[in-house]
Write a protein that holds these residues in place. Structure first.
Motif, PDB file in Angstrom:
ATOM      1  N   LYS A   1       0.921  -1.233  -0.008  1.00 41.02           N
ATOM      2  CA  LYS A   1      -0.023  -0.110  -0.054  1.00 41.02           C
ATOM      3  C   LYS A   1       0.820   1.155   0.012  1.00 41.02           C
ATOM      4  O   LYS A   1       0.589   2.191  -0.767  1.00 41.02           O
ATOM      5  N   GLY A   2       2.042   1.129   0.856  1.00 36.71           N
ATOM      6  CA  GLY A   2       2.850   2.254   0.675  1.00 36.71           C
ATOM      7  C   GLY A   2       3.313   2.551  -0.661  1.00 36.71           C
ATOM      8  O   GLY A   2       3.651   3.652  -1.267  1.00 36.71           O
TER       9      GLY A   2
ATOM     10  N   SER B   1       6.158   5.308   5.196  1.00 37.99           N
ATOM     11  CA  SER B   1       6.725   4.168   5.898  1.00 37.99           C
ATOM     12  C   SER B   1       5.671   3.171   6.435  1.00 37.99           C
ATOM     13  O   SER B   1       4.518   3.857   6.782  1.00 37.99           O
ATOM     14  N   ALA B   2       6.098   2.190   6.728  1.00 37.25           N
ATOM     15  CA  ALA B   2       5.257   1.119   7.416  1.00 37.25           C
ATOM     16  C   ALA B   2       5.480   1.119   9.071  1.00 37.25           C
ATOM     17  O   ALA B   2       4.669   0.000   9.595  1.00 37.25           O
ATOM     18  N   GLU B   3       6.199   1.761   9.237  1.00 38.07           N
ATOM     19  CA  GLU B   3       6.785   1.847  10.963  1.00 38.07           C
ATOM     20  C   GLU B   3       7.358   3.088  11.493  1.00 38.07           C
ATOM     21  O   GLU B   3       7.450   3.984  10.266  1.00 38.07           O
ATOM     22  N   LEU B   4       7.084   3.313  12.542  1.00 35.42           N
ATOM     23  CA  LEU B   4       7.699   4.570  13.104  1.00 35.42           C
ATOM     24  C   LEU B   4       8.400   4.263  14.311  1.00 35.42           C
ATOM     25  O   LEU B   4       7.757   3.948  15.519  1.00 35.42           O
ATOM     26  N   THR B   5       9.682   4.380  14.447  1.00 39.48           N
ATOM     27  CA  THR B   5      10.550   4.172  15.589  1.00 39.48           C
ATOM     28  C   THR B   5      11.095   5.394  16.315  1.00 39.48           C
ATOM     29  O   THR B   5      10.782   6.485  15.717  1.00 39.48           O
ATOM     30  N   ASP B   6      11.715   5.175  17.436  1.00 42.14           N
ATOM     31  CA  ASP B   6      12.325   6.203  18.240  1.00 42.14           C
ATOM     32  C   ASP B   6      13.110   7.290  17.336  1.00 42.14           C
ATOM     33  O   ASP B   6      13.403   8.397  17.294  1.00 42.14           O
ATOM     34  N   GLN B   7      13.995   6.252  16.521  1.00 41.28           N
ATOM     35  CA  GLN B   7      15.274   6.723  15.573  1.00 41.28           C
ATOM     36  C   GLN B   7      14.421   7.667  14.461  1.00 41.28           C
ATOM     37  O   GLN B   7      15.218   8.768  14.210  1.00 41.28           O
ATOM     38  N   MET B   8      13.517   7.269  13.745  1.00 44.02           N
ATOM     39  CA  MET B   8      12.755   8.005  12.795  1.00 44.02           C
ATOM     40  C   MET B   8      12.394   9.164  13.390  1.00 44.02           C
ATOM     41  O   MET B   8      12.333  10.340  12.524  1.00 44.02           O
TER      42      MET B   8
END
Length: 414
Positions: A267-268, A346-353
């Motif tokens: 989907k992204g 993105s399909a994820e969201l981390t602290d680094q991002m």
């Protein structure tokens, strides 16, 4: 396709011929010693079958003209594809059956039922044979088709004839996309950035060509040099001016290749494709980075050729199971052009991002963050990071599909 060893094939054929001769000699001996109608009837019957088998072994399979038709036009993910295989024979070889298999790549074979690309034709006098198989909902990607495999044998299966006819073809299936109508990221609404007069437009745009003067055109736009050559009034045509550049950064890293995450990844791809198509439609300069284990960066550009390069890349790209998107983004952040609007998908969201987005926002880079929903895979910390992005001043969207307009409507209702 791997070819069998010729020596081994010759040995097997010789053994089969010796076996047939041995059967013939055995039946003849039985008839000689036993005598009577039944034994001699059995001998003559077996003799006829042996003669037919030896003739079958001696006669070549013949010449075939084989074609594969996959239809015309570009293929879009999710569409139906029908493949038609045609076999033409110069003379009707007397086969008991003819097995025809279209040898295709594993990635395409997984999308159809088992043996769906295979057909068995039984005795017929037709010189032209045809069959079709369908891929109901083809996925995006690059596919390869290698050739047609023909096989037949005698009634006992002793003498098999095989032929492989090479027909190499490749098929590129483009990602699906959605028309973007409601998004204002590519539009200028502030009075400071609006072009107040045509004189200013002409100063900052480049000449794209000339056309014949029509009543209503400004006299200052007349191209006098071309007018002198053409002996008629010609006016200048200008390229549309857009004061912003857009860089789309796609997170190509998928930590766990399970079904929900791969669906979110696809989907992204749809979303990025939609943005590229919209940018081309609006004559915008757009760049694309896909960052993961392997990185690919396309600089800012515009036009049909640039669009083709981006869409081709998005058709072929595959999810990376390794790598770190945030660290890759940090490596490339110095290469972000000044004045660029950044769109992260993105399909994820981390602290680094989140930290990297904070850095870009501190540099007054306009950031749009599009988080692809992974369905039942919920992360409360990810939700908090998503809200933090909004609080910092970036535009953030949570998308369950590749349709950006739908997400904008949902956000507007919140």
């Amino acid at each position: 396709m791997k070819q069998p060893n010729r020596l081994w094939v010759a040995i097997k054929l010789s053994l089969k011929v010796l076996f047939v001769i041995g059967v013939f000699v055995g039946i003849f001996s039985y008839a000689m010693f036993q005598g009577g109608f039944v034994s001699w009837f059995l001998f003559y019957t077996i003799t006829m079958l042996v003669i037919l088998m030896l003739l079958y072994a001696a006669i070549p399979l013949g010449s075939f003209h084989v074609t594969r038709d996959m239809g015309e036009g570009a293929r879009i993910a999710g569409s139906e594809m029908k493949v038609t295989v045609r076999i033409q024979r110069k003379w009707p070889f007397p086969f008991l059956y003819l097995s025809v298999t279209d040898e295709i790549g594993d990635s395409l074979k997984k999308q159809i039922p088992a043996h769906h690309s295979k057909m068995i034709f039984y005795p017929t006098v037709k010189k032209e044979l045809e069959y079709s198989y369908t891929v109901s909902s083809i996925k995006r990607g690059e596919y390869f088709l290698y050739g047609i495999y023909l096989e037949t044998s005698d009634m006992f299966g002793l003498f098999k004839k095989r032929k492989f006819i090479e027909i190499k073809e490749s098929l590129l299936v483009y990602p699906n996309y959605h028309e973007i109508e409601r998004w204002s990221a590519f539009e200028r609404h502030d009075m400071e950035t609006r072009l107040s007069s045509m004189d200013f437009v002409e100063d900052i745009t480049s000449v794209a060509g000339s056309r014949e003067y029509v009543p209503g055109d400004k006299l200052t736009s007349i191209d006098w040099k071309v007018t002198a050559r053409a002996s008629k009034l010609m006016t200048k045509e200008f390229e549309e001016y857009i004061g912003q550049n857009f860089l789309v950064i796609f997170n190509n890293h998928v930590p766990n290749k399970n079904q929900p995450e791969l669906e979110a990844y696809e989907k992204g791809i749809e979303l990025v494709t939609s943005i590229v198509m919209y940018a081309t439609k609006k004559r915008l300069q757009i760049g694309l980075w896909t960052l993961g284990e392997a990185n690919r960066a396309y600089p800012l550009d515009a036009g049909a050729d640039h669009q083709k390069r981006l869409i081709t890349h998005l058709s072929k790209v595959e999810a990376d199971g390794k790598g770190n998107f945030a660290s890759r983004l940090k490596e490339y952040e110095s290469e972000v052009p000044t004045g660029t609007t950044m769109i992260i998908v993105s399909a994820e969201l981390t602290d680094q991002m989140l930290e990297r987005i904070k850095v870009f926002l501190s540099r007054r880079v306009q950031v749009y963050f599009c988080l692809m929903d992974r369905g039942n895979i919920k992360d409360s910390w990810e939700e908090k990071r998503f809200e933090e992005i909004k609080r910092l001043g970036a535009e953030a969207y949570l998308l369950s599909g590749g349709n950006l307009d739908q997400a904008i409507t949902t956000n507007a209702g919140d």
